[in-house]
Design an enzyme around this catalytic site. Structure first.
Site, short mmCIF file in Angstrom:
data_model
loop_
_atom_site.label_atom_id
_atom_site.label_comp_id
_atom_site.label_asym_id
_atom_site.label_seq_id
_atom_site.Cartn_x
_atom_site.Cartn_y
_atom_site.Cartn_z
N GLU A 144 0.83 -1.22 0.00
CA GLU A 144 0.00 0.00 0.00
C GLU A 144 0.85 1.26 0.00
O GLU A 144 0.37 2.34 -0.32
CB GLU A 144 -0.90 0.05 1.24
CG GLU A 144 -1.90 -1.07 1.34
CD GLU A 144 -1.77 -1.83 2.64
OE1 GLU A 144 -2.75 -1.94 3.37
OE2 GLU A 144 -0.67 -2.33 2.91
N ASP A 164 8.42 -6.07 -1.91
CA ASP A 164 7.06 -6.63 -1.99
C ASP A 164 6.98 -7.55 -3.20
O ASP A 164 7.46 -7.19 -4.28
CB ASP A 164 6.01 -5.53 -2.08
CG ASP A 164 4.61 -6.07 -1.83
OD1 ASP A 164 4.10 -6.84 -2.67
OD2 ASP A 164 4.02 -5.73 -0.79
N ALA A 198 10.73 -11.07 -0.10
CA ALA A 198 11.36 -10.49 1.10
C ALA A 198 12.17 -11.54 1.86
O ALA A 198 13.23 -11.23 2.42
CB ALA A 198 10.29 -9.88 2.01
N ASP A 215 5.31 -6.17 7.12
CA ASP A 215 3.92 -5.78 6.88
C ASP A 215 3.37 -6.71 5.82
O ASP A 215 3.20 -6.33 4.65
CB ASP A 215 3.87 -4.32 6.43
CG ASP A 215 2.45 -3.81 6.23
OD1 ASP A 215 1.52 -4.49 6.70
OD2 ASP A 215 2.28 -2.75 5.59
#
Length: 342
Positions: A144, A164, A198, A215
């Site tokens: 995001e 990501d 990641a 996250d």
């Protein structure tokens, strides 16, 4: 002749009044009818429904669907509902305009402030003076871009690496949720955005980071993200963190204090739909086997329908770790005033 005219006039007026009353009655009935139709229409409006736990759902009006696509990894949607614009992946709310700041600020600022304090010095009176850390931060996930947005508010940051796996999420959020961070984040000179794994990045990197932020999606058995919640992975993050001020933090799923025992079969069967899905305690306990200290904390996120959990972990002296729980509000206020830039 005059009497006849007067009588005719009265009859005419009475007739017109009767017609008016009948017409008014029909109009009133039509208004009532329209109101009934509107009520029925509202009942049949599109709804957004999300499972929070077995037997528990969130349901709200669905105003608009801005985007729907299926990436290589997941279904990606941006909708407008009770909580405003909302990012949904695989049917689960990731963040909404109403409260995304609650989630992202809670995830980012505590570990960055604690890294600052760990890099500092303790005065004779016991007060802690923060140091120059954190300077380098790694984000796993964060498509995001709001997590990166919050990190970049800290004026000590020199380098931010975000990895990501799904470029679709990043591009969709840039287009439909620019307030989350958008181009201002991806084009920031301190920001390096990498589309990739990641887990693989951290396993192979030789770089050190002051703070590592995960996250990512909740761990789902046999899912691709499960490797980011293992003891092996946590051990590797402890090696990648700077010393002595390295801090690790991860989102840890639902932290609702109600375990919903009524939602599970009494025979304890293996029904996948009714299995306890909470990962908060397992993440906390796994991190405790790797780091000297693992600290759980929670925040209410209305669009998630429940409290949400986070776990921060770091190494160091137990007495210093205890100061985290006893940190005066004035110290936090000073850190915000001195380090956070809009």
């Amino acid at each position: 002749m005059q009497l006849r005219s007067l009588s005719a006039a009265v009859s005419f007026i009475a007739s017109r009044r009767l017609q008016y009353l009948r017409s008014s009655s029909r109009i009133a009935k039509m208004a009532d009818h329209d109101e009934i139709i509107e009520k029925e229409r509202s009942k049949s409006a599109f709804k957004y429904v999300e499972d929070v736990a077995p037997g528990l759902r969130l349901e709200m009006d669905l105003h608009t669907i801005y985007h729907t696509s299926i990436s290589e990894f997941q279904k990606v949607q941006v909708i407008d509902s009770y909580f405003g614009r909302t990012l949904v992946t695989d049917g689960k709310t990731q963040s909404s305009a109403h409260d995304e700041f609650v989630y992202h600020e809670t995830l980012v600022h505590p570990p960055l402030f604690w890294s600052a304090l760990l890099s500092g010095t303790t005065q004779p009176d016991g007060t802690r003076i923060p140091g120059n850390a954190p300077k380098s931060v790694f984000i796993g996930g964060g498509g995001e871009l709001a997590t990166a947005r919050e990190v970049l508010k800290h004026n000590t940051i020199e380098r931010l690496v975000m990895v990501d796996i799904d470029p679709e999420v990043v591009e969709v959020c840039k287009k439909y949720l620019p307030q989350w961070g958008g181009e201002a984040v991806t084009n920031h000179p301190k920001m390096e955005l990498i589309v990739g794994d990641a887990h693989k990045y951290l396993m192979e990197t030789e770089e050190k980071f002051d703070v590592i932020i995960m996250d990512i999606s909740d761990p789902i058995e046999a899912g691709p993200g499960i490797a980011l919640y293992t003891q092996e992975f946590y051990q590797r993050t402890s090696e990648v963190l700077s010393k002595p001020n390295g801090v690790f933090v991860t989102q840890a799923g639902s932290a609702d204090f109600v375990p919903h025992p009524h939602a599970f079969p009494e025979d304890g069967g293996d029904d996948d739909e009714n299995k306890e899905s909470s990962c908060f305690s397992p993440i906390l306990n796994t991190l405790a086997t790797v780091f000297d200290h693992s600290i759980p904390f929670t925040v209410a996120v209305p669009s998630f329908g429940e409290d949400w959990g986070f776990v921060m972990a770091f190494n160091g002296d137990a007495k210093e770790a205890r100061t985290l729980a006893d940190l005066p509000y004035e110290v936090i206020d000073d850190l915000i005033e001195e380090r956070i830039e809009a």
